[in-house]
Design a protein around this motif. Structure first.
Motif, short mmCIF file in Angstrom:
data_model
loop_
_atom_site.label_atom_id
_atom_site.label_comp_id
_atom_site.label_asym_id
_atom_site.label_seq_id
_atom_site.Cartn_x
_atom_site.Cartn_y
_atom_site.Cartn_z
N ARG A 106 0.90 -1.29 -0.07
CA ARG A 106 -0.03 -0.11 0.02
C ARG A 106 0.78 1.19 0.08
NH1 ARG A 106 -2.45 3.39 3.63
NH2 ARG A 106 -1.24 2.44 5.21
N ALA A 107 2.08 1.30 0.88
CA ALA A 107 2.93 2.58 0.95
C ALA A 107 3.61 2.48 -0.61
CB ALA A 107 3.93 2.15 1.98
N LEU A 108 3.60 1.25 -1.10
CA LEU A 108 4.66 1.34 -2.56
C LEU A 108 3.68 2.25 -3.54
CD1 LEU A 108 6.90 0.95 -4.52
CD2 LEU A 108 5.68 -1.39 -4.88
N ALA A 109 2.27 2.04 -3.51
CA ALA A 109 1.40 2.63 -4.30
C ALA A 109 1.22 4.16 -4.19
CB ALA A 109 0.05 2.03 -4.08
N VAL A 110 1.34 4.52 -2.80
CA VAL A 110 1.47 5.96 -2.59
C VAL A 110 2.69 6.55 -2.91
CG1 VAL A 110 1.60 7.79 -0.49
CG2 VAL A 110 -0.11 5.58 -0.56
N LEU A 111 3.78 5.77 -2.73
CA LEU A 111 5.13 6.43 -3.11
C LEU A 111 5.30 6.41 -4.80
CD1 LEU A 111 8.21 6.94 -2.53
CD2 LEU A 111 8.58 4.34 -2.76
N GLU A 112 4.32 5.68 -5.49
CA GLU A 112 4.43 5.78 -7.00
C GLU A 112 3.90 7.23 -7.29
OE1 GLU A 112 3.83 1.33 -8.74
OE2 GLU A 112 2.09 2.46 -7.88
N ASP A 113 3.03 7.57 -6.46
CA ASP A 113 2.32 9.00 -6.87
C ASP A 113 3.10 10.22 -6.29
OD1 ASP A 113 0.07 10.67 -7.27
OD2 ASP A 113 -0.10 11.22 -5.28
N ILE A 114 4.01 9.74 -5.21
CA ILE A 114 4.90 10.90 -4.69
C ILE A 114 5.85 11.38 -5.59
CG2 ILE A 114 6.37 11.54 -2.90
CD1 ILE A 114 4.69 9.98 -0.87
N SER A 141 5.23 -1.58 -8.56
CA SER A 141 4.73 -2.60 -8.22
C SER A 141 4.61 -3.58 -9.26
CB SER A 141 3.40 -2.64 -7.49
OG SER A 141 2.34 -1.99 -8.58
N ALA A 142 4.67 -3.51 -10.46
CA ALA A 142 4.60 -4.48 -11.39
C ALA A 142 5.82 -5.25 -11.57
CB ALA A 142 4.08 -3.92 -12.99
N LEU A 143 6.94 -4.42 -11.16
CA LEU A 143 8.25 -5.13 -11.37
C LEU A 143 8.57 -6.43 -10.13
CD1 LEU A 143 10.10 -1.89 -12.46
CD2 LEU A 143 9.37 -3.81 -13.86
#
Length: 309
Positions: free
Chosen positions: A71-79, A88-90
């Motif tokens: 979940r944090a990674l999804a937020v990080l992608e936006d940041i 996350s696909a990697l």
């Protein structure tokens, strides 16, 4: 983002083909934000991640696996301004179960020891071996001496091992090595063994190779072997995976007097999916050598790490 820029082109390529650690590292650099600032922004959005975890993700030491980390990674992608799901696909598929549960009594399971055991399995399959090949011999004693040159490259790692055969008739020790940074690798100076087959999995950075013993062993029999791994990797650490059979494990790294790190420290992980324990500072000796030596170590992953700035 414009892709005519060399850095933007590298990021686009990494997002398309990985590995995850490189893509994350380039995305963080492209954002212009420090790890401290990214930490603050994650915390503001209720997706806190430690700076150590962020550093480990971008260096390839660990990768996000738990639901809160993903979940944090999804937020990080936006940041950092990359498309949603690009990082996350990697990560590849979730850590495999089932066949990974088989292990020899003295060692860690592959999914406990490695972030991408699928790559390990592919490299072993290309060598005509199964996943159990890496656990047919248990490490009873481990002594590793590395050298880092003035260009901050890890040049040699001398491995001296006492191994125990876990099954009758074992005639080789299968070694796995993984790196997220480009490197060449050569195995030389073997003692008590000779180099056999070698295979790689480029997608995950795995290399596997065989050390052929002088003769087949009976179950429970001990043997000493040694070899030198010569490389040119700009690695910021060395990891050693330790199983239940290990009675003593030691890692020493000698640095060039002309390029000493600003900090050396050690860490320990019970398994690749667990949070990393606190960092413990390690002093450089008079010979510019740092070491970590553990008697009767708990199974897990021991790392000697260094920072240049």
């Amino acid at each position: 983002m414009p892709t005519h820029h060399p850095e933007a082109a590298r990021l686009a390529e990494a997002l398309a083909s990985g590995p995850f650690s490189l893509a994350l590292r380039l995305a963080l650099k492209s954002s212009g934000l420090s790890l401290d600032r990214i930490q603050v922004r994650l915390r503001e959005r209720d997706a806190a991640v430690s700076k150590t975890a962020l550093s480990n993700w971008q260096s390839g030491r660990t990768q996000p696996e738990r639901p809160d980390s993903l979940r944090a990674l999804a937020v990080l992608e936006d940041i950092v301004g990359v498309p949603g799901g690009a990082l996350s696909a990697l990560l590849g598929p979730p850590r495999p179960r089932g066949r990974w549960l088989t292990q020899a009594p003295g060692d860690m399971r592959a999914d406990q020891a490695w972030a991408r055991p699928d790559g390990l399995a592919r490299a072993l399959e290309r060598m005509g071996a199964g996943i159990d090949a890496v656990s047919r011999m248990a490490k009873v004693a481990i002594h590793i001496v590395g050298t880092v040159d003035q260009d901050q490259r890890l040049r040699t790692m001398r491995h001296q091992l006492v191994l125990r055969a876990e099954v009758d008739g074992v005639d080789r020790h299968t070694v796995a090595h993984r790196s997220d940074v480009p490197r060449t690798m050569e195995i030389t100076d073997t003692v008590g063994c000779r180099l056999g087959r070698r295979r790689a999995d480029a997608e995950t950075g795995f290399t596997t190779f065989e050390l052929l013993l002088d003769r087949p062993l009976r179950a429970g029999e001990l043997v000493s072997v040694a070899y030198t791994m010569r490389t040119d990797a700009k690695e910021p650490y060395h990891s050693q995976r330790v199983g239940r059979a290990t009675r003593v494990a030691g890692i020493q790294v000698r640095f060039s007097a002309g390029a000493l790190p600003v900090r050396v420290y050690r860490t320990y992980l019970p398994s690749i999916g667990e949070p990393e324990c606190d960092e413990t500072e390690v002093a450089l000796g008079a010979s510019y050598t740092a070491q970590v030596t553990v008697a009767d170590p708990a199974p897990g992953i021991y790392r000697l790490c260094w920072d240049w700035d």
